[in-house]
Design an enzyme around this catalytic site. Structure first.
Site, PDB file in Angstrom:
ATOM      1  CB  VAL A 155      31.817  56.340  -7.130  1.00  0.00           C
ATOM      2  CG1 VAL A 155      31.555  57.499  -8.080  1.00  0.00           C
ATOM      3  CG2 VAL A 155      32.077  55.068  -7.912  1.00  0.00           C
ATOM      4  CE1 TYR A 205      23.852  48.658  -8.716  1.00  0.00           C
ATOM      5  CE2 TYR A 205      24.824  48.184 -10.859  1.00  0.00           C
ATOM      6  CZ  TYR A 205      24.751  48.964  -9.722  1.00  0.00           C
ATOM      7  OH  TYR A 205      25.570  50.060  -9.594  1.00  0.00           O
ATOM      8  CB  SER A 255      26.377  50.030 -13.661  1.00  0.00           C
ATOM      9  OG  SER A 255      27.064  48.877 -14.111  1.00  0.00           O
ATOM     10  CB  SER A 256      28.826  49.325 -18.484  1.00  0.00           C
ATOM     11  OG  SER A 256      29.458  48.391 -17.634  1.00  0.00           O
ATOM     12  CB  CYS A 257      25.405  45.854 -15.636  1.00  0.00           C
ATOM     13  SG  CYS A 257      24.498  46.673 -14.311  1.00  0.00           S
ATOM     14  CE  LYS A 317      22.940  52.185  -9.725  1.00  0.00           C
ATOM     15  NZ  LYS A 317      23.018  53.433  -8.952  1.00  0.00           N
ATOM     16  CG  HIS A 319      32.664  44.904  -9.193  1.00  0.00           C
ATOM     17  ND1 HIS A 319      32.305  45.799  -8.212  1.00  0.00           N
ATOM     18  CD2 HIS A 319      31.575  44.775  -9.994  1.00  0.00           C
ATOM     19  CE1 HIS A 319      31.055  46.204  -8.418  1.00  0.00           C
ATOM     20  NE2 HIS A 319      30.600  45.604  -9.483  1.00  0.00           N
TER      21      HIS A 319
END
Length: 294
Positions: free
Chosen positions: A2, A123, A94-96, A127, A166
């Site tokens: 990123v 994680y 992150s979407s998690c 976040k 991933h």
């Protein structure tokens, strides 16, 4: 992945006074080193793209490291951005961060409404803490710190290690190697039935710079395509691109992870940003970049 994409985009847009440091040059977990860097360099704008990341195996194996390392890095960067008067900071999550069984598509206000998916809980907690830290510094100190939550990313400089990567880069590598060896079958983890959304990292970088210009609100904002597909369909697409003609089998004894985590991107669409790179075009580009590496 990123950070390098954001750097490419900034350079393409004509920005020249860019401050960067690799992990070997600056350990973001080192409070004193980060404080010294910020005090010396006095950055005006900060993109917090650094993180310890990985796929389902890495997340579940190195739970303590994923929590500790990410908390340390983001705490040091956010706090020193405040101390040195940074004009604006973008924190990437992150979407998690969303609950495992949150309603689909995932809206920003679903945060903290239910239990997280176990395998990536450390994680996700780190976040979530970063998002709330940005909001807290905004509330207490008036800092213009914003948070963006990208969906699953892929593209140049991705991690292709089969144990820590991933799902998308891992599958792509498997199909490239199987094609070259002439294998008759490829075995994939899980049932293949979970849905995932994928965003090219160059689109993510474009969104990050867009948000630096146009987003100044508390709370996070989703970044994605608003479209997803089943993992088994992703596998078929990657197999086709890699030229694999064999059988794709699944190992249901391995974990699937979250059943689905499609992003609701209506908030960022309303601001005027949409992803531009289609999944097939993005995957073809990545395949051409890495097909000779394995």
């Amino acid at each position: 992945m990123v950070g390098s994409a954001i750097l490419r985009k900034l350079q393409a847009d004509g920005y020249q006074n860019l401050l960067t440091a690799t992990s070997s040059q600056l350990d973001l977990k080192n409070q004193a080193a980060v404080a010294e860097f910020f005090e010396k360099e006095k950055p005006e704008f900060v993109f917090m793209a650094a993180a310890k990341v990985g796929g389902i195996v890495a997340n579940n194996t190195y739970r303590a490291e994923f929590l500790f390392d990410n908390l340390m890095m983001q705490n040091n960067v956010i706090h020193n951005s405040y101390l040195q008067g940074v004009k604006k900071l973008l924190f990437l999550g992150s979407s998690c961060i969303y609950p495992k069984l949150a309603p689909q598509p995932l809206k920003e206000d679903s945060l903290l409404t239910g239990p997280l998916e176990h395998t990536n809980e450390p994680y996700a907690i780190a976040k979530i803490a970063g998002v709330k830290m940005c909001d807290a510094y905004r509330d207490q100190y008036g800092c213009n710190f914003i948070s963006a939550m990208p969906t699953n990313l892929y593209g140049p400089n991705d991690n292709y290690d089969l144990l820590t990567s991933h799902v998308l880069p891992a599958l792509l590598r498997k199909f490239i190697e199987a094609t070259k060896r002439g294998d008759e079958r490829v075995i994939l983890w899980g049932t293949g039935t979970p849905y995932r959304e994928f965003l090219h990292v160059d689109d993510c970088a474009d969104a990050c710079i867009f948000l630096m210009h146009h987003y100044d609100q508390p709370g996070h904002i989703n970044v994605g395509t608003g479209q997803d597909l089943m993992i088994k369909d992703l596998a078929a697409l990657l197999a086709d691109i890699a030229g694999f003609k064999g059988i794709i089998d699944h190992d249901p004894s391995k974990p699937d992870g979250t059943p689905r985590k499609l992003m609701d991107v209506s908030k960022i669409h309303a601001l005027g940003w949409k992803a531009k790179i289609s999944l097939r075009d993005g995957l073809r580009s990545v395949y051409n970049d890495v097909k000779n590496q394995f």
